[in-house]
Write an enzyme that holds these catalytic residues in place. Sequence first.
Site, PDB file in Angstrom:
ATOM      1  CB  ALA A 167      -0.887  -0.017   1.243  1.00 46.56           C
ATOM      2  N   GLY A 185       0.609  -5.122   1.119  1.00 42.92           N
ATOM      3  CA  GLY A 185      -0.496  -5.165   0.164  1.00 42.92           C
ATOM      4  C   GLY A 185      -0.104  -5.830  -1.144  1.00 42.92           C
ATOM      5  CD  GLU A 230      -2.808  -7.464   2.675  1.00 40.36           C
ATOM      6  OE1 GLU A 230      -2.490  -6.296   2.389  1.00 40.36           O
ATOM      7  OE2 GLU A 230      -3.567  -7.760   3.615  1.00 40.36           O
ATOM      8  CD  GLU A 263       1.228  -5.460   5.708  1.00 44.12           C
ATOM      9  OE1 GLU A 263       2.122  -6.278   5.987  1.00 44.12           O
ATOM     10  OE2 GLU A 263       0.554  -5.528   4.663  1.00 44.12           O
TER      11      GLU A 263
HETATM   12  N1  3HC Z   1       4.488   3.619   0.047  1.00 46.97           N
HETATM   13  C1  3HC Z   1       4.903   4.845  -0.341  1.00 46.97           C
HETATM   14  N2  3HC Z   1       6.156   5.117  -0.684  1.00 46.97           N
HETATM   15  C2  3HC Z   1       7.034   4.108  -0.665  1.00 46.97           C
HETATM   16  C3  3HC Z   1       6.672   2.813  -0.286  1.00 46.97           C
HETATM   17  C4  3HC Z   1       5.328   2.576   0.081  1.00 46.97           C
HETATM   18  N3  3HC Z   1       4.868   1.365   0.410  1.00 46.97           N
HETATM   19  N4  3HC Z   1       7.750   2.026  -0.347  1.00 46.97           N
HETATM   20  C5  3HC Z   1       8.748   2.804  -0.763  1.00 46.97           C
HETATM   21  N5  3HC Z   1       8.322   4.052  -0.955  1.00 46.97           N
HETATM   22  C6  3HC Z   1       9.107   5.195  -1.465  1.00 46.97           C
HETATM   23  C7  3HC Z   1      10.235   5.566  -0.532  1.00 46.97           C
HETATM   24  O1  3HC Z   1       9.788   6.486   0.445  1.00 46.97           O
HETATM   25  C8  3HC Z   1      11.238   6.172  -1.474  1.00 46.97           C
HETATM   26  O2  3HC Z   1      10.795   7.468  -1.770  1.00 46.97           O
HETATM   27  P1  3HC Z   1      11.853   8.612  -2.112  1.00 46.97           P
HETATM   28  O3  3HC Z   1      12.604   8.138  -3.307  1.00 46.97           O
HETATM   29  O4  3HC Z   1      10.992   9.792  -2.341  1.00 46.97           O
HETATM   30  O5  3HC Z   1      12.702   8.722  -0.896  1.00 46.97           O
HETATM   31  C9  3HC Z   1      11.074   5.346  -2.725  1.00 46.97           C
HETATM   32  O6  3HC Z   1       9.769   4.755  -2.622  1.00 46.97           O
HETATM   33  C10 3HC Z   1      12.100   4.248  -2.898  1.00 46.97           C
HETATM   34  O7  3HC Z   1      12.123   3.467  -1.713  1.00 46.97           O
HETATM   35  P2  3HC Z   1      13.474   2.876  -1.116  1.00 46.97           P
HETATM   36  O8  3HC Z   1      14.532   3.918  -1.154  1.00 46.97           O
HETATM   37  O9  3HC Z   1      13.131   2.260   0.173  1.00 46.97           O
HETATM   38  O10 3HC Z   1      13.791   1.769  -2.233  1.00 46.97           O
HETATM   39  P3  3HC Z   1      14.542   0.405  -2.033  1.00 46.97           P
HETATM   40  O11 3HC Z   1      14.727  -0.150  -3.384  1.00 46.97           O
HETATM   41  O12 3HC Z   1      15.716   0.561  -1.145  1.00 46.97           O
HETATM   42  O13 3HC Z   1      13.516  -0.555  -1.271  1.00 46.97           O
HETATM   43  C11 3HC Z   1      11.378  -1.530  -0.777  1.00 46.97           C
HETATM   44  C12 3HC Z   1      12.316  -0.931  -1.862  1.00 46.97           C
HETATM   45  C13 3HC Z   1      11.954  -2.845  -0.247  1.00 46.97           C
HETATM   46  C14 3HC Z   1      10.019  -1.771  -1.405  1.00 46.97           C
HETATM   47  C15 3HC Z   1      11.273  -0.524   0.386  1.00 46.97           C
HETATM   48  O14 3HC Z   1      10.955   0.733  -0.138  1.00 46.97           O
HETATM   49  C16 3HC Z   1      10.251  -0.863   1.410  1.00 46.97           C
HETATM   50  O15 3HC Z   1      10.488  -1.662   2.281  1.00 46.97           O
HETATM   51  N6  3HC Z   1       9.080  -0.228   1.320  1.00 46.97           N
HETATM   52  C17 3HC Z   1       8.016  -0.412   2.266  1.00 46.97           C
HETATM   53  C18 3HC Z   1       7.280  -1.670   1.997  1.00 46.97           C
HETATM   54  C19 3HC Z   1       6.130  -1.808   2.936  1.00 46.97           C
HETATM   55  O16 3HC Z   1       6.241  -1.576   4.115  1.00 46.97           O
HETATM   56  N7  3HC Z   1       4.978  -2.209   2.389  1.00 46.97           N
HETATM   57  C20 3HC Z   1       3.837  -2.425   3.170  1.00 46.97           C
HETATM   58  C21 3HC Z   1       3.043  -1.178   3.199  1.00 46.97           C
HETATM   59  S1  3HC Z   1       1.715  -1.319   4.312  1.00 46.97           S
HETATM   60  C22 3HC Z   1       0.555  -2.175   3.470  1.00 46.97           C
HETATM   61  O17 3HC Z   1       0.785  -2.686   2.411  1.00 46.97           O
HETATM   62  C23 3HC Z   1      -0.782  -2.196   4.141  1.00 46.97           C
HETATM   63  C24 3HC Z   1      -1.706  -3.190   3.509  1.00 46.97           C
HETATM   64  O18 3HC Z   1      -1.691  -4.364   4.264  1.00 46.97           O
HETATM   65  C25 3HC Z   1      -3.133  -2.679   3.458  1.00 46.97           C
END
Ligand code: 3HC
Length: 690
Positions: free
Chosen positions: A62, A101, A104, A124
């Site tokens: 997400a 997500g 998911e 999450e």
């Molecule tokens: N939402 C919004 N922005 C995100 C994002 C996300 N899920 N994941 C990454 N970004 C953004 C970062 O803030 C960064 O932005 P910037 O360039 O402006 O600083 C850009 O994307 C690149 O991210 P990284 O520098 O972290 O890129 P990497 O290649 O090093 O890593 C990744 C990629 C492994 C996907 C890492 O970004 C990460 O772990 N992201 C979070 C993943 C996450 O937590 N997902 C779950 C979200 S909660 C969810 O899904 C709820 C659902 O159950 C309803």
Amino acid sequence: MTETVHYDREGQIAILTVDNPPVNALGHALRVELLAAIERFEADDAEIAVLVGAGRLFLGGADVSEFGKPPKDPWLPELIGHLERVAKPVVAAIHGAALGGGLEVALGCHYRVALAGAKLGFPEVSLGILPGAGGTQRAPRVVGTDAALELITSGAPVDATRAQVMGLVDRMVEGDDPRLAGIAYAGELLEQGAVARPVADMPAPAAPGRDWSDWNVELEARHPGQIAQIKAAEAVRAACEMSFEDGLAEERRLFDLLVDTPQREALVHAFFLERQVSKLPELKGVEPRAVEAVGVVGGGTMGSGIATAAVLAGLPVTLLEQSEEAADKARLTIEKNLDGAVKRGKLTEEKRGRIDLTTTTDFEALSEADVVVEAVFESMDVKRQVFDQLDHVMKDGAVLATNTSYLDVGEIAGGTRRRADVIGMHFFSPAHVMKLLEVVVPDTTAPEVTATAFALGKRMGKIAVRAGVCDGFIGNRILSHYRAAATEMVLQGASPYRIDAALEAFGFAMGPYKVADLAGLDIGYMTRERKGLQTGEVNPDWDDRLYEMGRLGRKTGRGYYIYDEDSPKGRPDEEVTRLIEEVRAERGVEPREFTDTDIVERYLTAMVNEAARVVGEGIAKRPLDVDAVLLFGYGFPRWRGGPMTYADHVGLATLRDRVARYAEDNPDFWQAAPLLVELADSEKQFKDLN
Ligand code: 3HC
Ligand code: NAI
């Protein structure tokens, strides 16, 4: 508007490619287009669909920046519900990562193929929430309750190999083209006459092997103070005990409850701040210099750790020591660190064999390094001598960095003929493990030198924070202030053991006295000796007496605690308690009671107050820089977001008033920082300055 989902055909196979850089986060625009693409497939005569991600990964989850904002249709759970009910089979072809997500969505598909090396997981809980788009209901149906609980409550991803063993994916294939892998698998499925296979139709999973209450006890022990893990387990329990639809509703209820918590807010703040700290307006458009080789001067505690971190990042390193013996000792330490990294899976045997480390006693050997980090004794004279020699041997354009903890980096630079190339790179011990790096920037440093320090920090896996020059920079300066508040409480009646326990209950990994025992009491003693007692400081004479008794902490088996076979992690010592009582009696102090709340409030108020000074004076550019320093270098609980986030949560007026109240005991020490007063009086928050 750019298209975020591309639709094309390969014979009877429809291919839906999600293309929303950088991480294919499932924001609103993407959800709208993905739903439209799914509907197009339903109306199309294609017999099977492949869902694939463009770029480096499948789906990053997400869009975290949408949390806390009003939700917009289609919601992710609805979108996945629709996907799952498509009458024709849909295959998820996963590469890079399928997270939150994103996983998911994959579970809403009917078949899953993953490329080797892909990571699949539910991060999450590390954002203070739980999988809220059916993950807690579908994952246990697919992999069983125990495996799902582990996956969901730990937040840790599994790799494709493990995912296949668990049954999270149907198949794992080698290769680097997820589209090809998806098409190949879909072709086979077509031949077999495979049909849509919704996870929702699978039977409810069995109860876990252990009682639910055992799971709760374990989660509370593993993540003290945090609620997301417990609620996530509750949602999985719903999968076992309710119908699929009721389970989804229960998941949604728990998800909404978590979204509204300060823990969620703090953890999302921590997620973004890891990335924001390195985005400095002053570095916009500034190119870092190329770094192909690193030099390190001094191979003691810090020098060998810094060298380890650099070789782990794949950089050739030359380390200079004073004597052959010292150089050999440093090499041995680095080799041991690398062996440890292999054991913990941080370094492959193959890369271990290719590390490029040279030790030397000859300054000339450093002449080809692009960056040299000095980590010799904390003495201005010694450091200036070293920088003088570096000035003579280093090539033009090399960056000269010092790892000093307290000394004036500008003064060190001033002794060279290349002040613009000199900067502070303050690593934390152990330098190959700790995430934090303070980049200390005197006014004379060239912007591309700062950019180079940031780029090198990132390459070494560090979270680099910009700090200005002052005694102790951001972290150690704030530390010495809140440590003084602890000393004051001890003198007034609190025991150091109670202080440690209260702060650990707040969420710090270790209380300040355990930390001091680990670092060594000599460090604090020498700092005080160097600076003398400043006005308004609390006289720490009982700490000094412990030092003079030879109680240096863990390394001598005794410090604030006793360390021996019976208590390798330390146990309280009567002798320390008696010594404190003597000091109080000498000063005529009548000890009084401090509750855990009193302790936490005083300690954090001191921390926030000094942090407000650090921001007010421009030593930290933004409050978020302070949060990053305390989170990644000083054990501040991540789920509380850092001291500035804590302060905003408590309320700045409350903190200002606390300082005024404590000033009744010690008006010199407790003086409200001008920035704290200004923000509190104008009803603003620290986050307004980010
Ligand atoms: N939402 C919004 N922005 C995100 C994002 C996300 N899920 N994941 C990454 N970004 C953004 C970062 O803030 C960064 O932005 P910037 O360039 O402006 O600083 C850009 O994307 C690149 O991210 P990284 O520098 O972290 O890129 P990497 O290649 O090093 O890593 C990744 C990629 C492994 C996907 C890492 O970004 C990460 O772990 N992201 C979070 C993943 C996450 O937590 N997902 C779950 C979200 S909660 C969810 O899904 C709820 C659902 O159950 C309803
Ligand atoms: P240390 O005493 O463990 O190591 C210093 C090393 O420098 C010794 O091995 C010594 O032989 C070598 N050395 C001294 N003069 C030299 C010279 N002229 N040429 C080459 N080598 C020389 O000290 P430590 O703890 O590693 O500290 C080094 C620096 O890092 C200090 O400035 C300290 O303030 C800073 N620092 C220390 C931290 C810690 O936790 N120990 C944390 C962050 C910074």
